[in-house]
Design an enzyme around this catalytic site. Structure first.
Site, mmCIF file in Angstrom:
data_model
loop_
_atom_site.group_PDB
_atom_site.id
_atom_site.type_symbol
_atom_site.label_atom_id
_atom_site.label_comp_id
_atom_site.label_asym_id
_atom_site.label_seq_id
_atom_site.Cartn_x
_atom_site.Cartn_y
_atom_site.Cartn_z
ATOM 1 N N CYS A 253 -20.212 -23.349 4.384
ATOM 2 C CA CYS A 253 -21.633 -23.342 4.691
ATOM 3 C C CYS A 253 -22.326 -22.285 3.837
ATOM 4 O O CYS A 253 -21.689 -21.535 3.095
ATOM 5 C CB CYS A 253 -21.867 -23.060 6.170
ATOM 6 N N CYS B 12 -21.121 -18.823 4.447
ATOM 7 C CA CYS B 12 -19.883 -18.526 3.714
ATOM 8 C C CYS B 12 -20.204 -18.104 2.280
ATOM 9 O O CYS B 12 -19.639 -17.134 1.765
ATOM 10 C CB CYS B 12 -18.961 -19.742 3.715
ATOM 11 N N ASP C 147 -38.035 -43.796 -26.324
ATOM 12 C CA ASP C 147 -38.288 -43.683 -27.759
ATOM 13 C C ASP C 147 -37.863 -44.914 -28.542
ATOM 14 O O ASP C 147 -38.266 -45.091 -29.675
ATOM 15 C CB ASP C 147 -37.579 -42.445 -28.311
#
Length: 522
Positions: A14, A17, A424
């Site tokens: 998490c 952590c 392009d």
């Protein structure tokens, strides 16, 4: 001299952590710019390039309950991390199954008639889930608490511990509550919290492993070994041992291991991962080739000009990593909130208990404790700090898999405001698979079937990338015919003899060399 290094971290679950690892790394002397990329489980630091400094950093990270992989080779780091994460994933699966087995059994007890030994049975059923399945949360919370760090593990451990031991105290010491109030057991809550959180972490773990797939796929484009010509002999060497100036032999179908210049041979090379163009490019002496591209049917000898992370492929990998490691404005906000979320939740739980004690009357202590537990339980499954970085890394990784390089997370966040995309060239819009869409014949209709079979028979033997499209278009014409004196001309065409006549198939320039007249329009 300090260098920017990246180390895989094992065990993070998490944002708390990640914050703990960042704090532990930042406190190490000689370490600067510590930053954790949670979605990829990577710690990036500026550190002295010495085994001693790295060892001190590893001990600091281990001190807060995680492990740091410090192998020299990035490939070895990824291999070891994958092995350790696979082991952790298996452990999480076993713990999740155990926790859910206890939870289901406790839910079953809720619907059966009450009997005297039921509370003791509930305690015994919940005990494995709390002690064994939840051990990772408890151990992580204790390690981090020693360093003054809080994370989601703290919430899970604290709420389940209070729920379990509150129930134990009620079971053995307070079987009868105050007048007018029944005391309840929360053994089921301690087991179910762990079961639900473990299931969520297991799903997050699987998602987290997938988010690094883009980087791993890019790294797989570079071969692990190369055939090097040294002293007139061919030697197989690790790509990491190559240096600029080495002569590398690239055989048909192999990936080019370096950026360099062709010194011998000719072939077609698939460069779509660099240029986006679907058709291979013809290479001959003096042509430039790039790492990760795929050689066609010829053998090339390439003199390396750039190797390793200096190649075009290496720079692409670095760009994707920097983009995934960067933080969008919304992620920086989420990280700030996640960093103070756990202390705020604990403070709110304590405040809830205090308010109940001050205002709740005679039985306020028990009511306050139950409400404080509720605050902790409700806050446990929060994934605030993981959701945003996971979304960004998955988005950037998916874009990289599709040939789109996102330079940073802020650019990805701004994509939401895009209403026009300008390309392009038309080649960017192709599927990358040439197809025959129209044919024009300049021969009488009665000659066409025979010529189509000849063309099909020749293109089956051709190595040109357009030959597959021709074969696909003419595959229904029947069986092939026997050709002789077949010669392939790389990038130009093919010639063959059939019933004493010489035929040339290929580009307009190649056909014109044989004296044939090619109509300028149809």
């Amino acid at each position: 001299m300090k260098e920017q290094k990246r180390f895989p971290v094992v065990g993070m679950r998490c944002a708390g952590c990640a914050h703990a690892v960042e704090q532990a790394a930042s406190k190490v002397d000689g370490v600067d710019d510590a930053h954790v990329q949670l979605a990829e489980n990577m710690l990036s630091v500026s550190i002295q390039d010495s085994p001693e400094a790295v060892d001190v950093l590893r001990r600091a990270v281990r001190g807060v309950g995680f492990d740091l992989i410090v192998e020299d080779s990035e490939a070895d780091q990824l291999r070891l991390r994958d092995a350790m994460e696979a082991t952790e994933l298996r452990r999480m699966k076993r713990d999740t199954v155990m926790a859910w087995a206890s939870s289901v059994a406790l839910m079953f007890l809720m619907v059966v008639p009450h009997f005297a030994a039921m509370p003791y049975l509930m305690m015994l059923i919940a005990l494995p889930a709390y002690v064994w399945a939840g051990r990772a949360f408890h151990l992580s919370a204790l390690r981090q608490l020693r360093h003054g760090v809080f994370s989601m593990d703290t919430l899970v451990s604290l709420s389940t511990t209070i729920s379990f031991f509150y129930s134990v105290v009620v079971l053995f010491f307070f079987r009868e509550g105050p007048v007018g109030m029944a005391l309840h057991f929360y053994f089921d809550a301690s087991a179910m919290i762990i079961a639900f959180v473990l299931l969520g972490k297991l799903m997050e773990k699987r998602a987290g492993r997938n988010t690094g797939q883009a980087i791993r796929e890019l790294m797989r484009l570079q071969p692990a070994e190369a055939l090097v010509v040294r002293g007139g002999k061919e030697v197989v060497m690790p790509v990491t041992a190559l240096i600029a100036g080495d002569l590398v032999r690239v055989r048909p179908g192999e990936q080019v291991p370096v950026d360099g210049v062709v010194t011998e041979g000719s072939s077609s090379v698939q460069e779509s991962m660099i240029s986006g163009e679907p058709l291979p490019r013809e290479k001959e002496t003096g042509s430039a080739v790039f790492s990760g591209t795929i050689n066609g049917s010829g053998v090339l000898t390439v003199q390396a000009t750039r190797v390793g992370s200096d190649t075009v492929l290496g720079r692409i990998i670095r760009t994707v990593r920097e983009a995934q490691a960067s933080k969008a404005p919304i992620q920086r906000l989420a990280d700030k909130i996640a960093g103070i979320f756990v202390p705020i939740v604990i403070a709110l739980a304590i405040l809830t208990y205090v308010i109940w004690r001050l205002t709740g009357g005679e039985d306020a202590g028990i009511y306050g404790l139950l409400c404080a537990i509720s605050v902790l339980v409700i806050a446990c499954p929060c994934a605030l700090g993981l959701a945003t970085p996971t979304a960004l890394v998955v988005g950037i990784g998916r874009a990289a898999c599709n040939g789109i390089l996102v330079r940073n997370a802020e650019a990805l966040e701004r994509f939401a405001a895009i209403d026009t995309v300008v390309l392009d060239k038309t080649g960017t819009l192709t599927e990358g698979k040439p197809q025959v869409t129209q044919t024009h014949w300049f021969v009488p209709d009665e000659e066409m079937p025979a010529l189509r079979r000849l063309l099909y028979s020749a293109e089956i033997l051709s190595t040109h990338p357009l030959a597959a499209a021709v074969c696909s278009a003419f595959a229904g014409d029947g069986s092939t015919v026997e050709l002789s004196d077949v010669q392939n001309y790389a990038g130009r065409g093919i010639s063959f003899t059939y019933e004493g006549s010489v035929y040339n198939v290929g580009s307009a320039a190649f056909v014109a060399e044989s004296g044939a007249t090619v109509p300028s329009s149809v």
